[in-house]
Design a protein around this motif. Sequence first.
Motif, PDB file in Angstrom:
ATOM      1  N   TYR A  92      12.142 -25.988   7.626  1.00 17.50           N
ATOM      2  CA  TYR A  92      10.719 -25.784   7.407  1.00 17.50           C
ATOM      3  C   TYR A  92      10.266 -24.586   8.238  1.00 17.50           C
ATOM      4  CZ  TYR A  92      10.621 -30.499   5.412  1.00 17.50           C
ATOM      5  OH  TYR A  92      10.849 -31.603   4.643  1.00 17.50           O
ATOM      6  N   ALA A  93       9.571 -23.663   7.598  1.00 13.25           N
ATOM      7  CA  ALA A  93       8.914 -22.569   8.310  1.00 13.25           C
ATOM      8  C   ALA A  93       7.481 -23.012   8.560  1.00 13.25           C
ATOM      9  CB  ALA A  93       8.960 -21.289   7.482  1.00 13.25           C
ATOM     10  N   VAL A  94       7.196 -23.373   9.806  1.00 15.88           N
ATOM     11  CA  VAL A  94       5.916 -23.972  10.168  1.00 15.88           C
ATOM     12  C   VAL A  94       5.066 -22.940  10.902  1.00 15.88           C
ATOM     13  CG1 VAL A  94       4.787 -25.883  11.362  1.00 15.88           C
ATOM     14  CG2 VAL A  94       7.086 -26.201  10.420  1.00 15.88           C
ATOM     15  N   THR A  95       3.919 -22.590  10.320  1.00 20.70           N
ATOM     16  CA  THR A  95       2.992 -21.670  10.973  1.00 20.70           C
ATOM     17  C   THR A  95       2.028 -22.478  11.812  1.00 20.70           C
ATOM     18  OG1 THR A  95       3.139 -20.133   9.109  1.00 20.70           O
ATOM     19  CG2 THR A  95       1.292 -19.845  10.638  1.00 20.70           C
ATOM     20  N   GLY A  96       2.082 -22.283  13.129  1.00 15.33           N
ATOM     21  CA  GLY A  96       1.260 -23.046  14.055  1.00 15.33           C
ATOM     22  C   GLY A  96      -0.147 -22.508  14.158  1.00 15.33           C
ATOM     23  N   PRO A  97      -0.987 -23.181  14.945  1.00 13.99           N
ATOM     24  CA  PRO A  97      -2.375 -22.727  15.117  1.00 13.99           C
ATOM     25  C   PRO A  97      -2.474 -21.355  15.772  1.00 13.99           C
ATOM     26  CG  PRO A  97      -1.846 -24.517  16.641  1.00 13.99           C
ATOM     27  CD  PRO A  97      -0.707 -24.420  15.683  1.00 13.99           C
ATOM     28  N   ASP A  98      -1.393 -20.934  16.450  1.00 13.40           N
ATOM     29  CA  ASP A  98      -1.373 -19.618  17.084  1.00 13.40           C
ATOM     30  C   ASP A  98      -0.902 -18.525  16.128  1.00 13.40           C
ATOM     31  OD1 ASP A  98       1.239 -20.408  16.836  1.00 13.40           O
ATOM     32  OD2 ASP A  98       1.763 -20.187  18.957  1.00 13.40           O
ATOM     33  N   GLY A  99      -0.594 -18.885  14.874  1.00 17.53           N
ATOM     34  CA  GLY A  99      -0.125 -17.927  13.890  1.00 17.53           C
ATOM     35  C   GLY A  99       1.366 -17.654  13.938  1.00 17.53           C
ATOM     36  N   GLU A 100       2.064 -18.228  14.903  1.00 12.45           N
ATOM     37  CA  GLU A 100       3.504 -18.022  15.023  1.00 12.45           C
ATOM     38  C   GLU A 100       4.253 -18.925  14.036  1.00 12.45           C
ATOM     39  OE1 GLU A 100       7.097 -18.562  18.332  1.00 12.45           O
ATOM     40  OE2 GLU A 100       5.002 -18.418  18.996  1.00 12.45           O
ATOM     41  N   VAL A 101       5.298 -18.375  13.417  1.00 10.33           N
ATOM     42  CA  VAL A 101       6.126 -19.144  12.488  1.00 10.33           C
ATOM     43  C   VAL A 101       7.341 -19.679  13.228  1.00 10.33           C
ATOM     44  CG1 VAL A 101       7.478 -19.085  10.368  1.00 10.33           C
ATOM     45  CG2 VAL A 101       5.360 -17.753  10.534  1.00 10.33           C
ATOM     46  N   ARG A 102       7.529 -20.995  13.170  1.00  9.74           N
ATOM     47  CA  ARG A 102       8.659 -21.652  13.838  1.00  9.74           C
ATOM     48  C   ARG A 102       9.577 -22.246  12.770  1.00  9.74           C
ATOM     49  NH1 ARG A 102       4.004 -22.066  16.551  1.00  9.74           N
ATOM     50  NH2 ARG A 102       4.024 -21.833  18.838  1.00  9.74           N
ATOM     51  N   TYR A 122      10.583 -30.403  19.428  1.00  9.90           N
ATOM     52  CA  TYR A 122       9.793 -29.765  20.476  1.00  9.90           C
ATOM     53  C   TYR A 122       8.645 -28.936  19.901  1.00  9.90           C
ATOM     54  CZ  TYR A 122       8.819 -26.392  24.268  1.00  9.90           C
ATOM     55  OH  TYR A 122       8.212 -25.598  25.206  1.00  9.90           O
ATOM     56  N   GLU A 123       7.405 -29.323  20.245  1.00 10.27           N
ATOM     57  CA  GLU A 123       6.207 -28.608  19.780  1.00 10.27           C
ATOM     58  C   GLU A 123       6.381 -28.209  18.315  1.00 10.27           C
ATOM     59  OE1 GLU A 123       5.176 -25.550  22.585  1.00 10.27           O
ATOM     60  OE2 GLU A 123       5.048 -26.967  24.259  1.00 10.27           O
ATOM     61  N   PHE A 124       6.634 -29.218  17.496  1.00 10.23           N
ATOM     62  CA  PHE A 124       7.107 -29.024  16.127  1.00 10.23           C
ATOM     63  C   PHE A 124       6.204 -28.137  15.286  1.00 10.23           C
ATOM     64  CE2 PHE A 124       7.630 -30.325  11.688  1.00 10.23           C
ATOM     65  CZ  PHE A 124       9.001 -30.229  11.543  1.00 10.23           C
ATOM     66  N   ASP A 125       4.910 -28.323  15.400  1.00  5.35           N
ATOM     67  CA  ASP A 125       3.976 -27.556  14.563  1.00  5.35           C
ATOM     68  C   ASP A 125       3.115 -26.604  15.380  1.00  5.35           C
ATOM     69  OD1 ASP A 125       2.415 -29.380  15.864  1.00  5.35           O
ATOM     70  OD2 ASP A 125       1.617 -30.336  14.055  1.00  5.35           O
ATOM     71  N   GLY A 126       3.628 -26.220  16.540  1.00 11.53           N
ATOM     72  CA  GLY A 126       2.880 -25.316  17.402  1.00 11.53           C
ATOM     73  C   GLY A 126       1.964 -26.024  18.366  1.00 11.53           C
ATOM     74  N   GLY A 127       1.926 -27.343  18.294  1.00 16.32           N
ATOM     75  CA  GLY A 127       1.163 -28.161  19.229  1.00 16.32           C
ATOM     76  C   GLY A 127       2.012 -29.340  19.653  1.00 16.32           C
ATOM     77  N   CYS A 128       1.429 -30.229  20.426  1.00 17.24           N
ATOM     78  CA  CYS A 128       2.142 -31.433  20.826  1.00 17.24           C
ATOM     79  C   CYS A 128       2.076 -32.428  19.669  1.00 17.24           C
ATOM     80  CB  CYS A 128       1.523 -32.027  22.087  1.00 17.24           C
ATOM     81  SG  CYS A 128       1.811 -30.993  23.540  1.00 17.24           S
ATOM     82  N   CYS A 129       3.188 -32.613  19.021  1.00 21.15           N
ATOM     83  CA  CYS A 129       3.261 -33.411  17.804  1.00 21.15           C
ATOM     84  C   CYS A 129       3.969 -34.733  18.090  1.00 21.15           C
ATOM     85  CB  CYS A 129       4.001 -32.606  16.735  1.00 21.15           C
ATOM     86  SG  CYS A 129       3.917 -33.268  15.067  1.00 21.15           S
ATOM     87  N   TYR A 130       5.241 -34.653  18.462  1.00 19.28           N
ATOM     88  CA  TYR A 130       6.011 -35.858  18.770  1.00 19.28           C
ATOM     89  C   TYR A 130       5.940 -36.219  20.253  1.00 19.28           C
ATOM     90  CZ  TYR A 130       7.938 -35.657  14.093  1.00 19.28           C
ATOM     91  OH  TYR A 130       8.079 -35.658  12.725  1.00 19.28           O
ATOM     92  N   GLU A 131       5.514 -35.289  21.091  1.00 22.66           N
ATOM     93  CA  GLU A 131       5.408 -35.538  22.513  1.00 22.66           C
ATOM     94  C   GLU A 131       3.954 -35.755  22.937  1.00 22.66           C
ATOM     95  OE1 GLU A 131       5.705 -32.514  20.871  1.00 22.66           O
ATOM     96  OE2 GLU A 131       6.686 -31.244  22.372  1.00 22.66           O
ATOM     97  N   TYR A 132       3.776 -36.301  24.145  1.00 24.51           N
ATOM     98  CA  TYR A 132       2.433 -36.434  24.709  1.00 24.51           C
ATOM     99  C   TYR A 132       1.789 -35.052  24.858  1.00 24.51           C
ATOM    100  CZ  TYR A 132       3.150 -41.336  26.099  1.00 24.51           C
ATOM    101  OH  TYR A 132       3.369 -42.688  26.107  1.00 24.51           O
ATOM    102  N   SER A 133       0.491 -35.000  24.709  1.00 24.52           N
ATOM    103  CA  SER A 133      -0.238 -33.742  24.924  1.00 24.52           C
ATOM    104  C   SER A 133      -0.652 -33.570  26.382  1.00 24.52           C
ATOM    105  CB  SER A 133      -1.476 -33.688  24.025  1.00 24.52           C
ATOM    106  OG  SER A 133      -2.328 -34.798  24.267  1.00 24.52           O
TER     107      SER A 133
END
Length: 282
Positions: free
Chosen positions: A85-95, A247-258
Amino acid sequence: MAKINHAEQFHAGTLSDGWRWFGAHPEKIKDEQGWRFRVWAPHAQSVCVVGDFNNWTSGVHNLAQNGQIWEGFIPGLPEYTSYKYAVTGPDGEVRLKTDPYAFHCETRPATAGKLYDIEGFKWTDAAFLSKQAKHPVYDSPLNIYEVHLGSWRKRPNGDFYDYKDMARELAAYVKEMGYTAIELLPVLEHPFDGSWGYQCTGYFAPTSRYGTPKDFLWFVNHMHKNGISVILDWVPAHFCKDSHGLYEFDGGCCYEYSDPNKWEHASWGTRVFDYGRPEVKS
């Protein structure tokens, strides 16, 4: 990308078997065979599927947003196709992220998921299951042999055994030694051999080091036919920070605590699962 059918709905508060919904599943729409993709990415701006079939190019096979879930159908892809998956986060970065619910993955050092249909395996362990039902484990003697498949035994040239050959030799050994069960150190997909599987990236994929998912099913089936129970070891407390994993799957804390005070096991260098989120629990 074909039009999305939203007739089914995901109920995060009640789902306990997310693998049936998320990930990549074979599906036929009219006369067109393909794969349905679903991924949870609440912070993402966009998500698309990339792989060899589109030259790993973002924006070609976009998934449609349905709340916090992104989904879509891609026709014509053969089984074993590698994808991420090419995931574009809230920061605009593609992971580039491996599918958290992939049933099969590339062998390390490669890190992509692989399309795989887990249906159709022929189980022949009915006698074992019937005996287990009539004689619960708590009412019977239990002698467990703990084993790491990657180091218990290797071929003369140093290569790993595959699941089938390992099953034959291991079943014979534990029966001779009087064990009634084996406990496998994690066989979940993991990037680093030295972790022995305790820091994994594919929680629904038996590691491809030893074969395919159906090869692993053969392993379990063979153990059962020899009267041996199989226990799977895994670590629910934390996950590794490899960039292709959770780890920070979608550019934020997704599976981990924030909360920075809770999100990391400093001594392990790993992130901590946030089980307060139903999507993480499932």
